[in-house]
Motif scaffolding. Structure first.
Motif, short mmCIF file in Angstrom:
data_model
loop_
_atom_site.label_atom_id
_atom_site.label_comp_id
_atom_site.label_asym_id
_atom_site.label_seq_id
_atom_site.Cartn_x
_atom_site.Cartn_y
_atom_site.Cartn_z
N LEU A 173 0.84 -1.20 0.00
CA LEU A 173 0.00 0.00 0.00
C LEU A 173 0.87 1.25 0.00
CD1 LEU A 173 -2.56 -1.02 2.75
CD2 LEU A 173 -2.93 -1.03 0.29
N SER A 174 0.43 2.24 -0.74
CA SER A 174 1.07 3.54 -0.65
C SER A 174 0.14 4.46 0.14
CB SER A 174 1.36 4.11 -2.04
OG SER A 174 0.16 4.37 -2.72
N LEU A 175 0.61 5.60 0.53
CA LEU A 175 -0.17 6.49 1.38
C LEU A 175 -1.44 7.00 0.73
CD1 LEU A 175 2.70 8.57 3.04
CD2 LEU A 175 1.31 6.77 4.07
N ASP B 125 -3.35 5.32 -1.57
CA ASP B 125 -4.20 4.27 -2.13
C ASP B 125 -5.62 4.35 -1.60
OD1 ASP B 125 -2.51 2.97 -3.85
OD2 ASP B 125 -1.86 1.47 -2.39
N ASN C 96 -9.63 6.46 1.52
CA ASN C 96 -8.21 6.16 1.62
C ASN C 96 -8.01 4.98 2.57
OD1 ASN C 96 -5.49 6.51 3.09
ND2 ASN C 96 -5.27 7.74 1.23
N GLN D 175 -5.23 3.88 4.13
CA GLN D 175 -4.44 4.21 5.32
C GLN D 175 -5.27 4.95 6.37
OE1 GLN D 175 -1.41 3.17 5.97
NE2 GLN D 175 -0.87 2.35 3.97
N GLU D 176 -6.12 5.86 5.92
CA GLU D 176 -6.98 6.61 6.85
C GLU D 176 -7.98 5.68 7.53
OE1 GLU D 176 -6.71 9.80 7.85
OE2 GLU D 176 -4.88 9.82 6.64
N LEU E 146 -7.54 2.53 8.18
CA LEU E 146 -6.79 1.74 9.18
C LEU E 146 -6.46 2.59 10.41
CD1 LEU E 146 -4.35 -0.21 6.85
CD2 LEU E 146 -6.13 -1.20 8.29
N LYS E 147 -6.12 3.86 10.20
CA LYS E 147 -5.78 4.75 11.32
C LYS E 147 -6.97 4.97 12.25
CE LYS E 147 -2.06 7.33 9.19
NZ LYS E 147 -1.65 8.61 8.62
N GLU F 43 -6.88 2.16 14.55
CA GLU F 43 -5.69 2.23 15.40
C GLU F 43 -5.93 3.13 16.60
OE1 GLU F 43 -2.14 3.49 13.45
OE2 GLU F 43 -1.99 1.66 12.27
#
Length: 103
Positions: free
Chosen positions: A12-14, A16, A57, A59-60, A62-63, A66
């Motif tokens: 994954l890139s930031l 994606d 997004n 990554q967002e 997933l965050k 988290e």
């Protein structure tokens, strides 16, 4: 039931989105565009799925988990119809038929 697939083929890139991820999954596993367009992307933690849109997004998404109170591993997933052929187990062969007991 859930099935897990993982491997080094997925990076994954930031920037994606889930649409980008769907495209790579479709290419990797040879899934038709018409079929994968029906899949719903999700981030799964424990047994709870947080559904996302294709434009979100990765990554967002997933965050968000988290930062939740419970710290646990999160997985990326797609909800879709299971098209794998069903294999009859020994139990299911007998459970669908009436049993006649003779004394």
């Amino acid at each position: 039931s859930a099935r897990v697939s993982s491997g080094p083929w997925l990076s994954l890139s930031l920037d994606d989105t889930f649409a980008d991820l769907k495209k790579r999954v479709a290419e990797r596993f040879g899934i038709a565009e018409a079929e994968i367009s029906k899949w719903k992307p999700a981030v799964v933690q424990y047994s709870k799925a947080e559904y996302s849109n294709d434009e979100d997004n990765v990554q967002e998404a997933l965050k968000k988990l988290e930062n939740s109170y419970y710290k646990a591993e999160a997985f990326l997933g797609f909800e879709h119809k299971d098209t794998t052929p069903k294999q009859a187990s020994t139990w299911s062969r007998f459970s669908d038929k009436p049993i006649k007991i003779l004394n």
